[in-house]
Enzyme design. Structure first.
Site, PDB file in Angstrom:
ATOM      1  N   LYS A 106       9.782   1.465   7.495  1.00  0.00           N
ATOM      2  CA  LYS A 106      10.013   1.717   8.918  1.00  0.00           C
ATOM      3  C   LYS A 106      10.175   0.375   9.620  1.00  0.00           C
ATOM      4  O   LYS A 106       9.221  -0.377   9.723  1.00  0.00           O
ATOM      5  CB  LYS A 106       8.828   2.481   9.517  1.00  0.00           C
ATOM      6  N   GLY A 149       7.689   9.850   7.760  1.00  0.00           N
ATOM      7  CA  GLY A 149       6.854  10.939   8.260  1.00  0.00           C
ATOM      8  C   GLY A 149       5.455  10.440   8.536  1.00  0.00           C
ATOM      9  O   GLY A 149       5.169   9.249   8.397  1.00  0.00           O
ATOM     10  N   ALA A 199      -1.031   5.707   4.150  1.00  0.00           N
ATOM     11  CA  ALA A 199      -1.161   5.527   2.704  1.00  0.00           C
ATOM     12  C   ALA A 199      -2.562   5.883   2.203  1.00  0.00           C
ATOM     13  O   ALA A 199      -2.713   6.543   1.173  1.00  0.00           O
ATOM     14  CB  ALA A 199      -0.818   4.087   2.333  1.00  0.00           C
ATOM     15  N   ARG A 243       5.950  -8.141  -6.783  1.00  0.00           N
ATOM     16  CA  ARG A 243       6.442  -9.515  -6.810  1.00  0.00           C
ATOM     17  C   ARG A 243       5.696 -10.394  -7.827  1.00  0.00           C
ATOM     18  O   ARG A 243       6.260 -11.262  -8.463  1.00  0.00           O
ATOM     19  CB  ARG A 243       6.244 -10.150  -5.431  1.00  0.00           C
ATOM     20  N   LYS A 272       8.207   4.890  17.307  1.00  0.00           N
ATOM     21  CA  LYS A 272       6.836   5.352  17.565  1.00  0.00           C
ATOM     22  C   LYS A 272       5.839   4.180  17.631  1.00  0.00           C
ATOM     23  O   LYS A 272       4.798   4.283  18.263  1.00  0.00           O
ATOM     24  CB  LYS A 272       6.409   6.378  16.515  1.00  0.00           C
ATOM     25  N   ARG A 319      -2.000  -0.369  12.732  1.00  0.00           N
ATOM     26  CA  ARG A 319      -1.968  -1.755  13.195  1.00  0.00           C
ATOM     27  C   ARG A 319      -1.490  -1.868  14.634  1.00  0.00           C
ATOM     28  O   ARG A 319      -2.000  -2.642  15.423  1.00  0.00           O
ATOM     29  CB  ARG A 319      -1.041  -2.587  12.297  1.00  0.00           C
ATOM     30  N   SER A 352       0.816  -1.205   0.000  1.00  0.00           N
ATOM     31  CA  SER A 352       0.000   0.000   0.000  1.00  0.00           C
ATOM     32  C   SER A 352       0.858   1.268   0.000  1.00  0.00           C
ATOM     33  O   SER A 352       0.572   2.222  -0.716  1.00  0.00           O
ATOM     34  CB  SER A 352      -0.971   0.000   1.181  1.00  0.00           C
TER      35      SER A 352
END
Lengths: 341, 544
Positions: free
Chosen positions: A108, A136, A140, A34, A191, A255, A13
């Site tokens: 990340k 940042g 998405a 992929r 974070k 998540r 995403s």
């Protein structure tokens, strides 16, 4: 120069959202996915039906499952694959990229016990030097819908930041420059742990005072850790630090936040992770950061509490009680430099 | 018998052209921007006036000249400023530029090594005076010499040695000579040119003059430009990246990269001129002494100026001929008293280089180094990019220095004993240890145990490629190491770092102990075993 294609490696995403940004005004973009069926679908539908269907892809965006075909004409390459797969992908890229290329990753996460950062993985696996990181508060879905947003590109090489910025910046997307690669990468990693704590707080029914406490003190320990790693303090006050933290900790879509909520509702870590194909990055991060902070002697009470909650089987209430009980000093300095948080 | 190849043999024909190019490039770099010109001239004048005033030399001609210029700068127009700049650049470029006289080189290469042998072997012996074998026994030169020699014929080498002693240049010169490597040009401190005899040789052997007192940017830029043009034109160059002799005895960790950085612009210009690859390679090199000539002065200076600005030492053991001679007679009489270790040559990005000059990354893949200096396939200059490359190269050089360090007995024993002192006086800081350590007596058994611990630890590090070991450490027992170290400590220095005192051992000069111990601090040796530390802490013997 405007016609030189830009590559995006990774069709998840976030990769799709970046291709969406890059492909405005029909600029040429090559995106590697992929799966060749997905590549065909993307090319036919001009969107990614699997990961981010709401993002329209410009006429210049071309998907392919052939890495060399994607990379060959592109000097600027955005790498957007999950942290676990980054090394393999970087290894596969290595034969197709030379020292003239610009690699900007937007992943990340960390790799393994050694807490290897993503830019370090790219550096180890390829011969590229002009490497940068994009990070940042960029959910998405919001980017795809065209909400105004901003990000940071950090690199030791000014050219990387310039080129990346020029490719991405648009009427609804700002790009800020930084030289602090270490801080920018750690901000995006740390974070996630605080986001789990925020989810727990929400799940327990607490309000904004608690949230503000967690986010603010969470930022303080993120900064403390970052400084020990060689980051600059300003980075944590910027978009890739506090910016990303706020977006993640206050977003019910994140998540990590949802893991926290589920934990507060009494679910065990196994049940939470079983139901998902994508494990929240923050769970693994908690483990790695907890160990590293212990080795380095960095005081991180929120990481400690989340770690106990996830891996040591204590209840959310007990974890919270621990967190509040640390406040035993008559004078509690707020400074990030203070060892007594 | 000796090398007569290398670009430097043609230096004198090119000298004027090089000088002119330095001036030309500086003028172009300044552009026709009067603000920039004024700023640079002001900077030079102000810095020089302050320096001359502080040195108390206000009576000289230079001072009057600078004062005059300083007053006029504000009134000068663009043309006037340019004229002043050109004049200064010419002046400093001429001051910097060296000379190379093949006849002097030939003479020096025939006369100097036997003279060195003589110095290092006190028994006067004509047959020895006429060959190099003595010095060869004393100075061991090792490393991938064949590859370095092959690369010297295909491009420009930049030799970056560690720096401990004023004998370093001699030792390097000697090593290059005996290994049939070409001579290198290098910047030498102007103070070394004050002696007319030494100056004559240095000047005619490719050395250029660096005046370390001059700190304004105009001068530094002239130096850098000169160095860049030499590299560009294929002159093998030598830089001491530590900038000055290591005061503490440590292996250099922070480097001065200014001159090294010129290699990237030189490489870019070579590519722009049509070369297919940069063709500039870095050769790290470590100089490993059992006993260092100036150890006492250097560590003294380090302790005095810890954390402060370092000064140029003008008077030390190396300028006292008696000390040098005594050093030569005693220390150099040791077998392999010194090891010159050449490291793996690398490209400007830290990759390994093979005999053909091809670069290979850590995975064994060929690397196209040209690409690093290109934008969209075209070689182009980028100061910021090159600055980052230089920083990264600096880290690779520091790593190479550590990997190529050859541990010697004096260092290992000093390190072991220093650790025992730390255990004996827990909580004492550096200065505390220096004070309390004076006269401290340690039992031989404990010293041997600590030495054995360090020996084993170094073997492990060496096996992983992290350090090299001197012959004795490779093969000897702890007893042998201790005996050799005591002999070395006792033979030259005014006071021994460590000496026998009845059945025990006594620290006689803790500063020297610290100095020799420091060489290994960058290698993270394991702490002493807990049991040994506890025994040492409990049993406090008072020294005599």
């Amino acid at each position: 120069m405007g016609r030189e294609p830009v590559a995006v490696v990774g069709g998840g995403s976030w990769g799709t959202a970046i291709a969406h940004l890059l492909g405005r005004e029909d600029r040429p973009v090559r995106i590697w996915v992929r799966n060749s069926d997905l590549a065909r679908q993307v090319n036919e539908e001009r969107r990614n039906p699997k990961y981010l269907p709401e993002a329209s892809l410009g006429a210049g965006v071309q998907a392919s499952a052939d890495l060399s075909e994607v990379l060959a004409p592109c000097r600027t390459i955005f790498v957007v694959v999950p942290s676990k797969g980054l090394r393999d992908v970087a290894r596969a890229m290595a034969g197709h990229v030379d020292g003239d290329r610009i690699l900007i990753h937007a992943t990340k996460g960390l790799e393994g016990e050694g807490c290897t950062r993503m830019s370090e993985v790219l550096r180890e696996e390829t011969t590229c030097r002009r490497i940068g990181v994009l990070s940042g508060p960029n959910l998405a879905g919001e980017i795809a819908t065209g909400h105004p947003a901003a990000t940071v590109i950090a690199s030791r090489y000014a050219e990387v930041v310039e080129v990346g910025r020029e490719a991405l910046v648009g009427p609804r997307f700002r790009v800020y420059a930084s030289r602090d690669v270490v801080g920018t990468e750690w901000g995006g990693v740390l974070k996630n742990v605080v986001a789990i704590a925020a989810g727990v707080s929400h799940g327990l029914g607490f309000g904004m005072n608690t949230m503000a406490m967690l986010v603010t003190r969470g930022l303080a320990e993120m900064t403390r850790f970052g400084l020990a790693e060689g980051a600059e303090i300003e980075t944590f006050q910027g978009l890739s630090g506090v910016g990303d933290l706020v977006a993640t900790a206050f977003s019910p879509l994140s998540r990590n936040y949802r893991v926290g909520v589920a934990l507060a509702q009494g679910q065990s870590l196994e049940t939470i992770t079983q139901g998902r194909c994508q494990v929240a990055e923050g769970v693994r991060t908690t483990q790695l950061v907890h160990a590293r902070a212990g080795q380095m002697g960095i005081y991180m009470p929120i990481v400690e509490a989340v770690h106990r909650l996830l891996f040591e089987g204590i209840s959310p209430e007990a974890a919270l009680a621990d967190l509040m009980a640390i406040n035993r000093n008559p004078y509690e300095a707020e400074s990030v430099y203070s060892r007594v948080g | 018998m000796f090398t007569t190849h290398g670009r430097i043999f043609a230096f004198n024909q090119e000298r004027d052209a090089i000088l002119q190019e330095v001036v030309q490039r500086r003028l172009v770099a300044h552009g026709r921007n009067p603000d920039r010109l004024r700023l640079d001239l002001n900077d030079a004048a102000f810095t020089e006036i302050t320096r001359i005033e502080e040195a108390g030399q206000t009576g000289g001609k230079a001072f009057g000249h600078w004062r005059d210029l300083y007053r006029r700068i504000g009134r000068l127009d663009a043309t006037g400023l340019e004229t002043e700049l050109a004049r200064l650049v010419w002046h400093y470029a001429r001051d910097v530029v060296g000379n190379f006289d093949p006849r002097v080189y030939g003479f020096a290469t025939r006369v100097v090594p036997p003279a060195l042998s003589f110095l290092w072997r006190p028994q006067f012996n004509w047959s020895r005076l006429l060959n190099l074998s003595t010095a060869r026994e004393r100075i061991r030169v090792q490393g991938p010499i064949d590859r370095i020699r092959a690369l010297a014929n295909q491009g420009t080498l930049i030799l970056v040695p560690t720096h401990l002693s004023n004998l370093d240049s001699l030792a390097i010169g000697f090593s290059l000579l005996t290994q049939d490597l070409p001579p290198f040009t290098y910047g030498a401190g102007k103070n070394l040119f004050f002696n007319p005899f030494i100056s004559y040789f240095m000047h005619n052997l490719g050395a250029y003059r660096v005046d370390r007192r001059l700190r304004f940017s105009l001068y530094k830029e002239v130096l850098k430009t000169y160095s860049q043009i030499l590299i560009e034109r294929g002159y093998h160059s030598l830089f001491f990246p530590g900038g000055t002799r290591s005061r503490s005895g440590e292996v250099e960790r922070r480097l001065k990269l200014g001159l090294l950085g010129t290699a990237y612009s030189a490489a870019t210009r070579r590519l722009q001129a049509g070369a297919s690859r940069p063709g500039i390679w870095i050769v790290p090199c470590t100089l490993n002494y059992q006993i260092v000539l100036e150890a006492e002065t250097l560590i003294e200076d380090q302790l005095k100026r810890e954390g402060q600005h370092r000064y140029i030492i003008e008077d030390d053991e190396s300028s006292r001929i008696g000390r040098v001679f005594s050093y030569g007679r005693q220390v150099m009489n040791l077998d392999a008293s010194m090891v010159v270790q050449f490291g793996e040559p690398m490209d400007l990005w830290g990759h390994q280089v093979d005999c053909e000059g091809n670069s290979h990354d850590g995975h064994g893949r060929r690397v196209d180094t040209r690409a690093y200096l290109c934008r969209r396939g075209q070689p182009c200059e980028d100061t910021q990019r090159d600055h980052e490359y230089t920083e990264e190269l600096g880290r690779s050089i520091v790593d190479a220095f550590h990997r190529n360090t050859i541990a010697t007995v004096t260092q290992v024993v000093a390190h072991a004993v220093w650790r025992l002192l730390e255990a004996r006086f827990p909580g004492a800081d550096l200065y505390g240890l220096l004070r309390l350590g004076q006269g401290a007596v340690l039992s031989e058994a404990q010293v041997l145990e600590a030495v054995e611990h360090h020996r084993a630890c170094l073997h492990r590090i060496a096996e992983a490629g992290g350090i090299g070991l001197g012959h004795r450490i490779r093969t000897g027992t702890a007893e042998a190491l201790l005996a050799a170290a005591l002999a070395s400590f006792g033979m030259y220095h005014q006071r021994a770092a460590l000496a026998r005192s009845g059945p025990d051992l006594m620290v006689d000069d803790p500063k020297l102990l610290l100095y020799y111990r420091n060489r290994l601090t960058g290698h993270a040796l394991d702490p002493l075993p807990e049991a040994l530390r506890r025994t040492v802490a409990e049993e406090v013997k008072i020294g005599t």
